[in-house]
Design an enzyme around this catalytic site. Structure first.
Site, PDB file in Angstrom:
ATOM      1  N   GLU A 533       0.851  -1.191   0.000  1.00 57.35           N
ATOM      2  CA  GLU A 533       0.000   0.000   0.000  1.00 57.35           C
ATOM      3  C   GLU A 533       0.887   1.241   0.000  1.00 57.35           C
ATOM      4  OE1 GLU A 533      -3.614   2.269   2.421  1.00 57.35           O
ATOM      5  OE2 GLU A 533      -2.620   0.542   3.332  1.00 57.35           O
ATOM      6  N   ASN A 591      -4.713   5.092  -2.287  1.00 56.01           N
ATOM      7  CA  ASN A 591      -5.961   5.615  -1.718  1.00 56.01           C
ATOM      8  C   ASN A 591      -6.499   6.759  -2.575  1.00 56.01           C
ATOM      9  OD1 ASN A 591      -6.344   4.349   1.172  1.00 56.01           O
ATOM     10  ND2 ASN A 591      -4.152   4.753   0.927  1.00 56.01           N
ATOM     11  N   GLU A 623      -8.081   2.261  -3.564  1.00 54.49           N
ATOM     12  CA  GLU A 623      -8.852   2.127  -2.332  1.00 54.49           C
ATOM     13  C   GLU A 623      -9.777   3.323  -2.153  1.00 54.49           C
ATOM     14  OE1 GLU A 623      -6.371   1.445   1.011  1.00 54.49           O
ATOM     15  OE2 GLU A 623      -5.439  -0.360   0.186  1.00 54.49           O
ATOM     16  N   ASP A 653     -12.236   0.456   1.414  1.00 55.58           N
ATOM     17  CA  ASP A 653     -11.386   0.649   2.586  1.00 55.58           C
ATOM     18  C   ASP A 653     -12.240   0.975   3.806  1.00 55.58           C
ATOM     19  OD1 ASP A 653      -9.119   0.872   4.062  1.00 55.58           O
ATOM     20  OD2 ASP A 653      -8.478   2.798   3.229  1.00 55.58           O
ATOM     21  N   GLU A 710      -6.478  -4.824   8.198  1.00 52.44           N
ATOM     22  CA  GLU A 710      -5.355  -3.938   8.503  1.00 52.44           C
ATOM     23  C   GLU A 710      -5.237  -3.757  10.007  1.00 52.44           C
ATOM     24  OE1 GLU A 710      -5.984  -0.121   6.799  1.00 52.44           O
ATOM     25  OE2 GLU A 710      -7.977   0.137   7.650  1.00 52.44           O
TER      26      GLU A 710
END
Length: 765
Positions: A533, A591, A623, A653, A710
């Site tokens: 990520e 993201n 995301e 997310d 996560e």
């Protein structure tokens, strides 16, 4: 001296020689006719030179054309008088016999006056009644000359009143023209315009010649009409005056800004005429003046009365304009200019001053639903109500739109806060607008000079700074949903630092200061790293490495998120390509913010970035959060559909923190659910959290998606998540986010330690 300068000086030299020749000829009676002819030619040369100068002038052409015309009238009338008399020697008998020609010599002076008015108007924005000023001066000079010369000239020459008046008017008009030129200089602030002093000098010289000629006619300078040194000197001096006028016309026009006629020079003419008229009337009480002088004096006083009336009318208009300049047209309240005037006045008096800035809430709704005319009605009603609830010494102003300000002389923040609460109470009652009850609240900022000085010393910037501080407090109140906020220096400094940070961010994006750190995503079944990520950081040149929380909200608020996202995409895709070339085919996750999903051009940019780097879009995961999707569901869905068309995967997310999770799972063909850390952290010790994780895993699998958890911090949580059906994990238990330069080394180290059974070391932070 250059040849060009020689040529320029040649006409002046010829003129001087011809003038000397005419003087020499005029002394001898036998050559008087020749002298008169030569002088006539010289006057024609003067008129021609003035006409040429007017034609060549780039500025004030009309004024110099008038000077040339006036001079031509004087010359023609004088030559006609000589021709009618048959001789250049003019005596009282000739003047009495040819009275109309004597009067004709005066016709040039209105042209001279008009020329000076033209010069004056070009340099002043507004000249009030210049013709009246000239008429006043003429009346005064006529009265003075009648008082001084009428009786003596009648006794000495036997001429009639009309002829004497015409003869006396010449030097009077000369004086008037010279004084007007000097007055113009004073009105212009004695600016460096060399032409006006030369004009004044020309007519002063002409006045001296005409006065001398008048004395000659009266017999005070030799026998009347006799040829001699006096007559010669008069003619020569008149020609010198003409030469000075030509010299003035040949001077370059200065480039000066236009000015406003103001100060004592504006009142010079009427005040001077009034004082002189009063002096003449006082003289009349002790020594009887001619009736003509008294009549002219009273006429001058009457002209002064007219001038005063015009000035009073101008004052009334100026007062009205001044009132309009400090009044808001819509509400009749004071405006921004009046606000600063009051603040300056209170500051000059050394008093503390409170300031309220009032911004109406929901006013835009009234304008949008009922129309702007109803909005204006509401503003007028608010003005009336606020006026009734404020202290008597307060000044209520409308700054514009739906913003009002209140100046409270002698008040501090505590008193300002109390008044602000009274304002909120007054505005709480509904207003009737267009037959409807309308509720409006307000956000009010309070600032005061005294309190600010105690904290930060003297106000920098004065009144504008006080208004800025009240405005800053008002925005604090607005962000809180309304009410009252008092200026806080610490909060304001933080806001200014945030604004400075925004400027730095704009420059930092362009300078490549954004960097990415990567956190591994691990497959629970195989233990292998399957993705990274991308987490953005800002390498600020002064503040060091800044985390996303320090600047991403600011970027989203000020419209910079698109630029940030493009930079993150570009770097993440480039790193993914390098990993693949090094034998590490990892997917990379990026993201997306709310503003990105509202950008219809985003899918095209994603496709272009991936194509430019040579990365298969299927290795890219974008995301998005449920909250992001909820800001504008329809536009967000269209953007997500476009992203899926590029081949990139979509991850939901922070799953579980939104309010419409199941609906989005039904409508969006995402490839991944990313479980929020609030569920992950408690899964190993809380049965209910574990049940949610297990249920979410079953749901994701049934929809064809993987579940990534996560926030994994320890081995026990990792083991439990595996039991509950989680596919992939991410967190500090595996690795902290690391710079791109450490990723390949960390992967290599992890592989070797996995083969040896040891845990890989944490990357350098």
């Amino acid at each position: 001296m250059s040849r060009a300068r020689h040529l320029q000086a040649l006409p002046a030299a010829v003129f001087v020689l011809a003038l000397a020749a005419s003087a020499a000829l005029a002394v001898r009676p036998a050559t008087a006719a020749a002298a008169a002819t030569l002088q006539g030619l010289l006057w024609v040369a003067v008129v021609a030179a003035l006409a040429v100068a007017a034609a060549r002038a780039t500025a004030d052409r009309a004024a110099w054309a008038l000077f040339a015309s006036g001079t031509a009238v004087l010359v023609l009338a004088r030559l006609a008088l000589y021709a009618a008399a048959g001789s250049p020697l003019v005596d009282p008998v000739v003047l009495e016999r040819h009275g109309p020609l004597v009067l004709a010599t005066l016709l040039g002076y209105p042209l001279f006056y008009a020329a000076q008015v033209a010069l004056l108007r070009r340099r002043l924005h507004r000249v009030r009644s210049p013709w009246l000023d000239g008429a006043l001066a003429v009346l005064l000079l006529a009265a003075a000359c009648s008082a001084l010369f009428l009786d003596p000239l009648q006794r000495a020459t036997g001429m009639g009143v009309t002829t004497i008046a015409a003869a006396v008017a010449r030097p009077s008009m000369d004086v008037l023209t010279a004084v007007f030129a000097l007055t113009t200089c004073s009105l212009l602030g004695w600016r460096p315009d060399r032409r006006l002093p030369l004009v004044a000098a020309a007519f002063t010289v002409l006045a001296a010649a005409d006065v001398t000629d008048l004395l000659r006619l009266a017999g005070a300078a030799g026998p009347a009409g006799a040829a001699g040194p006096v007559a010669v000197a008069v003619d020569v001096v008149r020609l010198c005056a003409g030469a000075l006028l030509v010299l003035a016309a040949r001077q370059p026009a200065p480039r000066l800004p236009r000015r406003h006629a103001e100060g004592w020079p504006v009142l010079l003419a009427p005040v001077g005429v009034l004082l002189a008229s009063v002096a003449l009337l006082l003289v009349d009480r002790w020594s009887r003046l001619p009736d003509a002088a008294v009549v002219l004096t009273f006429a001058a006083v009457g002209g002064v009365t007219v001038k005063v009336a015009l000035a009073f009318d101008e004052l009334i208009r100026l007062l009205g304009s001044a009132r309009q300049a400090v009044t808001d047209d819509l509400t009749g309240l004071a405006n921004r200019r009046a606000l600063f005037q009051r603040l300056a006045g209170t500051a000059a008096g050394g008093r503390d001053t409170g300031l309220l800035l009032v911004d109406l809430n929901r006013f835009k709704e009234v304008n949008d639903t009922l129309g702007h005319h109803r909005g204006d009605d509401l503003l007028r009603a608010v003005a009336v109500r606020l006026t009734g609830c404020l202290p008597q010494e307060a000044l209520l102003t409308r700054l514009g739109g739906d913003e009002f300000a209140v100046v409270l002389p002698g008040a501090g923040t505590a008193a300002g806060h109390r008044v602000a609460e009274d304002v909120l109470t007054a505005l709480a009652e509904p207003f009737t607008v267009g037959g409807l009850a309308v509720h409006v609240g307000a956000s009010i900022g309070v600032a005061a000079t005294g309190a600010v000085r105690q904290v930060a010393g003297p106000l920098p910037g004065g009144d504008a700074e006080l208004l800025r501080q009240a405005d800053a407090a008002m925005y604090v109140a607005k962000r809180a949903g309304g009410g009252v906020a008092v200026y806080d220096e610490a909060v304001d400094r933080a806001a200014r630092d945030r604004l400075a940070l925004l400027d730095d961010l704009r420059a930092g994006i362009a300078a490549g200061q954004l960097v990415l750190h990567y956190q591994p995503q691990v497959d629970l079944r195989t233990g292998g790293v399957v993705g990274m990520e991308a987490l953005v950081r800002w390498q600020h040149p002064e503040h060091g490495l800044l985390a996303p929380a320090a600047f991403l909200d600011l970027a989203e608020e000020r419209g910079l998120m698109t630029s940030v996202t493009e930079e993150v995409l570009r770097q993440a895709v480039a790193e993914a390509v390098r990993w693949r070339e090094a034998g590490r085919p990892l997917r990379v996750a990026v993201n997306l913010a709310t503003s990105c999903l509202l950008d219809a051009a985003l899918p095209g940019r994603v496709r272009d970035v991936a194509a430019a780097a040579g990365l298969d879009p299927r290795a890219l995961v974008l995301e998005i959060t449920e909250t992001t999707l909820m800001s504008d569901p329809e536009r967000s869905r269209r953007t997500v559909a476009g992203l899926l068309d590029t081949g990139a995967g979509v991850s939901i997310d922070d799953y579980g923190t939104g309010y419409s999770s199941l609906a989005y799972l039904r409508d969006l063909p995402a490839v991944e659910l990313k479980l929020d850390r609030t569920f992950t952290a408690r899964a190993a010790r809380d049965a209910r959290s574990a049940a949610i994780v297990a249920g979410t895993a079953d749901l994701a699998h049934s929809l064809g998606m993987r579940l990534l958890a996560e926030g994994v911090e320890d081995a026990a949580t990792l083991h439990r998540l595996g039991e509950l059906g989680v596919d992939e994990t991410q967190g500090y238990h595996h690795a902290r986010p690391m710079p791109a330069t450490q990723v390949l080394g960390w992967l290599e180290q992890r592989g070797s330690t996995a083969r040896s059974g040891r845990r890989p070391p944490a990357p350098v932070r």
